[in-house]
Design an enzyme around this catalytic site. Structure first.
Site, PDB file in Angstrom:
ATOM      1  N   ASP A   1      -6.380   7.282  10.583  1.00  0.00           N
ATOM      2  CA  ASP A   1      -6.907   8.219   9.897  1.00  0.00           C
ATOM      3  C   ASP A   1      -6.737  10.174  10.259  1.00  0.00           C
ATOM      4  OD1 ASP A   1      -7.702   6.168   8.612  1.00  0.00           O
ATOM      5  OD2 ASP A   1      -9.560   5.205   9.914  1.00  0.00           O
TER       6      ASP A   1
ATOM      7  N   LYS B   1     -12.302  -2.330  12.058  1.00  0.00           N
ATOM      8  CA  LYS B   1     -11.370  -1.240  12.866  1.00  0.00           C
ATOM      9  C   LYS B   1     -11.291  -1.600  14.587  1.00  0.00           C
ATOM     10  CE  LYS B   1     -10.315   1.773   8.853  1.00  0.00           C
ATOM     11  NZ  LYS B   1     -11.076   3.223   8.743  1.00  0.00           N
TER      12      LYS B   1
END
Length: 285
Positions: free
Chosen positions: A105, A68
């Site tokens: 997210d 990420k």
């Protein structure tokens, strides 16, 4: 004949439920496209993105651990909220072919809390267990919605760095994860008009990982327990919360919510959320 496709990348990747989720939605909508899982290591990220950018059928990818942060150096731009969070979990192609990074997210985490967040509260507090990539997205999302945070991590320096980057940083607190392992006799005040969350944003409790040690005497009455772990879906953390009388939110809620945001970018259509019950049944069968 080739078909458009998106995928999820990470290392390891075999356990990902994303292909099942996106495949379910593609089938329901009758979209002729695929969604795959591809193992990509940190050393392979640059070459992977160069190859995919040259593939006209590629629509983008979801990004899971440990990539990420590693992907960011290889993108043309990183959008909000990913830039503030410091973690990208979705890459997609702009109309002119540039690679853009974003983070779904935060939106996925907040989705099952929509009703609670619409209310007015005298005070909002969240205990966040973990300080990694997912925790960063969750902490930023909650700080923006006027939560005071207690961030607990095994590496308190990581938690402190996260807290310093948040809105109203001076109002947040950092403790060792061990702080919550044993029982407390702390007497909570009247929680009427309060919104309290306890969030496991760590991999603890995941299959193959150690269990999360959290004593529910640390949770205020009426607190909502939220575990982002999806394998297993029923974690000791959530079971302990229910035994202590708390409402719970499991990891599929966030996983499906964040996938929905990515699906729109990949395929230009909204996923058929009226089938969420069927989707959850498929994922847990």
């Amino acid at each position: 004949m080739s078909r458009p496709y998106a995928e999820v990348i990470g290392d390891p990747i075999a356990q990902s439920k994303s292909p099942a989720i996106h495949g379910f939605w593609l089938d329901k909508l009758g979209i002729e496209a695929d969604y795959r899982a591809t193992r990509v290591t940190q050393d392979e990220v640059g070459a992977y993105l160069i190859k995919r950018q040259a593939d006209p059928d590629w629509r983008g990818c979801n990004v899971t651990m440990p990539l990420k942060q590693a992907v960011q150096a290889h993108l043309h731009s990183v959008e909000e909220p990913a830039a503030s969070i410091g973690a990208v979990n979705t890459i997609y192609r702009s109309p002119d072919g540039r690679l853009l990074g974003t983070n779904t997210d935060a939106a996925g985490f907040l989705e099952p809390l929509t009703q609670e967040l619409q209310g007015a509260h005298l005070f909002r507090m969240a205990r966040i267990l973990g300080a990694g990539g997912a925790a960063r997205a969750i902490a930023h999302a909650l700080a923006e919605r006027n939560f005071t945070l207690v961030i607990a991590a095994r590496r308190t320096e990581q938690a402190s760095a996260l807290a310093a980057q948040l809105a109203r940083s001076e109002q947040h607190h950092v403790v060792s994860l061990d702080h919550f392992a044993g029982a407390t006799d702390f007497a909570f005040d009247d929680r009427q008009g309060m919104l309290d969350l306890v969030v496991n944003a760590s991999p603890l409790g995941m299959r193959g990982k150690p269990a999360l040690q959290f004593d529910w005497s640390h949770a205020p009455p009426g607190a909502i327990a939220y575990d982002i772990v999806t394998d297993p879906l029923e974690t000791p953390f959530l079971q302990g919360a229910r035994d202590a009388g708390h409402e719970t939110v499991d990891g599929l809620a966030m996983l499906i919510g964040q996938a929905a945001e990515a699906f729109r970018r990949f395929y230009g259509a909204s996923p058929p959320r009226q089938h969420d019950g069927e989707l959850r049944a498929m994922l847990t069968s």
